[in-house]
Design an enzyme around this catalytic site. Structure first.
Site, PDB file in Angstrom:
ATOM      1  N   GLY A   1      64.908  81.262  58.787  1.00  0.00           N
ATOM      2  CA  GLY A   1      65.388  80.994  60.147  1.00  0.00           C
ATOM      3  C   GLY A   1      65.424  79.489  60.370  1.00  0.00           C
ATOM      4  CB  ALA A   2      65.866  76.776  57.916  1.00  0.00           C
ATOM      5  CB  THR A   3      70.139  76.970  61.083  1.00  0.00           C
ATOM      6  OG1 THR A   3      70.307  78.390  61.056  1.00  0.00           O
ATOM      7  CG2 THR A   3      70.377  76.417  59.696  1.00  0.00           C
ATOM      8  N   GLY A   4      67.540  77.897  63.280  1.00  0.00           N
ATOM      9  CA  GLY A   4      67.349  78.441  64.634  1.00  0.00           C
ATOM     10  C   GLY A   4      66.730  77.444  65.600  1.00  0.00           C
TER      11      GLY A   4
ATOM     12  CG  ASP B   1      48.972  82.287  71.686  1.00  0.00           C
ATOM     13  OD1 ASP B   1      49.400  81.239  72.226  1.00  0.00           O
ATOM     14  OD2 ASP B   1      48.665  83.288  72.343  1.00  0.00           O
ATOM     15  CG  HIS B   2      53.185  77.495  71.489  1.00  0.00           C
ATOM     16  ND1 HIS B   2      53.696  78.612  72.097  1.00  0.00           N
ATOM     17  CD2 HIS B   2      53.336  76.489  72.389  1.00  0.00           C
ATOM     18  CE1 HIS B   2      54.142  78.290  73.300  1.00  0.00           C
ATOM     19  NE2 HIS B   2      53.937  77.017  73.502  1.00  0.00           N
TER      20      HIS B   2
ATOM     21  CG  HIS C   1      51.195  81.665  75.591  1.00  0.00           C
ATOM     22  ND1 HIS C   1      51.101  81.678  74.222  1.00  0.00           N
ATOM     23  CD2 HIS C   1      52.517  81.490  75.861  1.00  0.00           C
ATOM     24  CE1 HIS C   1      52.310  81.507  73.697  1.00  0.00           C
ATOM     25  NE2 HIS C   1      53.184  81.398  74.667  1.00  0.00           N
TER      26      HIS C   1
HETATM   27  C1  BG6 Z   1      56.644  80.688  74.897  1.00  0.00           C
HETATM   28  C2  BG6 Z   1      57.424  81.622  75.774  1.00  0.00           C
HETATM   29  O1  BG6 Z   1      55.768  81.396  74.070  1.00  0.00           O
HETATM   30  O2  BG6 Z   1      55.919  79.801  75.708  1.00  0.00           O
HETATM   31  C3  BG6 Z   1      58.326  80.859  76.703  1.00  0.00           C
HETATM   32  O3  BG6 Z   1      58.192  82.485  74.964  1.00  0.00           O
HETATM   33  C4  BG6 Z   1      57.543  79.843  77.475  1.00  0.00           C
HETATM   34  O4  BG6 Z   1      59.008  81.726  77.580  1.00  0.00           O
HETATM   35  C5  BG6 Z   1      56.722  78.988  76.538  1.00  0.00           C
HETATM   36  O5  BG6 Z   1      58.453  79.031  78.181  1.00  0.00           O
HETATM   37  C6  BG6 Z   1      55.808  78.034  77.266  1.00  0.00           C
HETATM   38  O6  BG6 Z   1      55.294  77.145  76.331  1.00  0.00           O
HETATM   39  P1  BG6 Z   1      55.024  75.636  76.702  1.00  0.00           P
HETATM   40  O7  BG6 Z   1      54.361  75.075  75.483  1.00  0.00           O
HETATM   41  O8  BG6 Z   1      56.348  75.018  76.994  1.00  0.00           O
HETATM   42  O9  BG6 Z   1      54.137  75.688  77.892  1.00  0.00           O
END
Ligand code: BG6
Length: 492
Positions: A11-14, A180-181, A243
């Site tokens: 998915g390198a161009t996404g 989960d970023h 999150h």
């Molecule tokens: C993502 C969601 O995981 O987190 C988005 O899919 C959301 O809908 C985003 O906007 C929020 O992340 P951040 O880092 O911009 O607060």
């Protein structure tokens, strides 16, 4: 020293790769946090040549990277490789396997690889299956292959389990990095340090001193270009399931026995296990959903969700969720946790707010019955820091007490913006540290809780739209706290 390795992106161009992955990798290069022998292999259908791929990466770095020092560009270009393939075509994987092996020979990277799945979840299973059948995951004591997967990890417990069975048939848990970023955000890691490195807070961190906890991720943006995903997800699956519940675990967990990934994740999962289950009628009272109507966002007129391009005019997808839940254990019994998230709200902000109990109603509290509570605010974004609100004598007056604030801003004095979450996450996956990734049992308990809400919602008509874009969401979300004699705190 870091093990040399290949970083293979499906998915390198996404959108994700362009906005987050290449900028993060470029920053890691600038900061000397990539292994000596390292190559990035982008796979996808879009480009015919490596040059076209490199141009796209350059563009993504110049648009989205926090650091753009051109000095590192040539080195970065040398790391970039492109392999054109269609994921639906099995023969492509066999060719990819030999492409990677050849690259490894020139690079001497010993077969260590990170596979990053930046693709739709339907592709997770087929891709891992191809990795297996083409011998791209080997079980040898001297090399490793790791898998990084993006959300959404399923759309309910059942689909998440199916997905997990597929990937865990091939990769052991310690080699799976479920992203989960939010866990990569500086202030969430700092939340743990603040709790467990200060004698000031930890003794008060319980139901004897804390009145309630508010955790919110609010956004001013709408859904942008992600209509097809968002229509089937909604705010509950998109942000609460991952999150917000992860922020809850870090706020509520017990001190781990050490700082290892295993020990921290053991404590986090206990919080999820302790969330008090709600019956359908409790869900109706304690969980509010909303969808935005037209309004004004950051000074400009915006359309309602149902009028966004590609959205069904009768869509029942929620763009807002607020809820009250309880963590039913010794530390937290009786303390409400209020969670809230939404799109097109009044302000972009992510915060954890701890509201301490009020003092007995004597002394200053007799004459100033509305004295503000003590608040500890963990500011996750846009400003990163910690604020403490307390009461002090009104300056110069003979009587009167006013709320004052001590503020620590973590990102105010940095020469560059603070590191992006993905920088930390990619660096950790390369190092093999799973602490900031969600273990399967965490995901499982998150879905268990969310599934009960999804099921209850299926039986009721939501009455959308119910809030104007640019506001703080539906009135019921205010009522949720008002009923308890409380209100949402908004902290600048
Ligand atoms: C993502 C969601 O995981 O987190 C988005 O899919 C959301 O809908 C985003 O906007 C929020 O992340 P951040 O880092 O911009 O607060």
């Amino acid at each position: 020293m870091l093990d040399s390795c290949l970083f293979v992106i499906f998915g390198a161009t996404g959108d994700l790769a362009q906005r987050k992955l290449y900028p993060a990798l470029y920053n890691l290069l600038i900061e000397g946090r990539l292994p000596e022998d390292f190559a990035i292999v982008g796979t996808g259908r879009r480009f015919e040549t490596r040059e076209a791929f490199i141009n796209m990466v350059d563009e993504s770095v110049s648009r989205f990277s926090r650091r753009k020092e051109p000095l590192f560009k040539d080195r970065f270009h040398r790391m970039l490789h492109y392999f054109r393939m269609d994921f639906a075509n099995a023969a492509g994987f066999a060719r990819l396997a030999s492409f990677l092996t050849k690259l490894e020979e020139t690079l001497q990277s010993q077969g260590n690889r990170v596979y990053f799945l930046a693709v739709a979840p339907e592709q997770f299973g087929p891709i891992t299956e191809q990795l297996r059948s083409n011998g791209m995951v080997r079980y040898s004591p001297d090399t490793w292959q790791r898998l990084m997967v993006e959300k959404p990890f399923g759309r309910n417990l059942e689909s998440a389990r199916t997905l997990n069975d597929k990937i865990s048939a091939l990769f052991p848990e310690e080699n799976i990095f479920r992203i989960d970023h939010y866990l990569g955000k500086e202030m969430l890691q700092n939340l743990v340090a603040i709790r467990f490195a200060n004698s000031l807070f930890e003794p008060l961190w319980n139901n004897r001193f804390i009145d309630n906890v508010q955790i919110s991720v609010t956004e001013t943006e709408g859904i942008g270009t992600r209509v097809s995903y968002y229509e089937t997800a909604g705010a509950l699956r998109d942000v609460v399931q991952n999150h917000l519940l992860q922020m809850l675990t870090l706020t509520a967990m017990e001190p781990p026995v050490n700082l290892s990934a295993q020990a921290i994740r053991n404590e986090k999962v206990k919080v999820l296990q302790a969330i008090k289950p709600m019956t359908p009628s409790e869900i109706r009272v304690n969980v509010v959903r909303g969808q935005y109507a037209a309004g004004t966002s950051e000074g400009r007129a915006v359309v309602g969700y149902r009028d966004e391009e590609g959205v069904s005019p009768t869509s029942t997808t929620e763009t807002f969720v607020a809820m009250r839940l309880f963590v039913q254990n010794f530390r937290w019994a009786g303390v409400p946790f209020y969670l809230r998230t939404g799109k097109r709200l009044a302000r972009r902000s992510a915060q954890v707010i701890i509201e301490f109990k009020s003092m007995p109603g004597v002394l200053y509290f007799e004459t100033e019955p509305r004295l503000r509570p003590n608040l500890l605010v963990i500011k996750v974004q846009p400003e990163e820091g910690v604020a403490l609100q307390f009461n002090a004598k009104k300056m110069g007056a003979t009587e009167g007490v006013v709320p004052v604030r001590m503020d620590f801003c973590q990102n105010c004095e940095l020469p560059h913006n603070s590191p992006e979450a993905y920088e930390r996450l990619i660096a950790d996956a390369i190092r093999g540290d799973t602490t900031l990734f969600t273990r399967w049992d965490e995901v499982e308990y998150q879905w268990r809780f969310i599934d009960t809400i999804i099921k209850t919602w299926q039986d009721t008509e939501p009455g959308f739209p119910n809030y104007e874009a640019g506001t703080w969401g539906p009135e019921e979300a205010e009522a949720l706290l008002r009923r308890d004699g409380r209100r949402w705190h908004i902290f600048d």
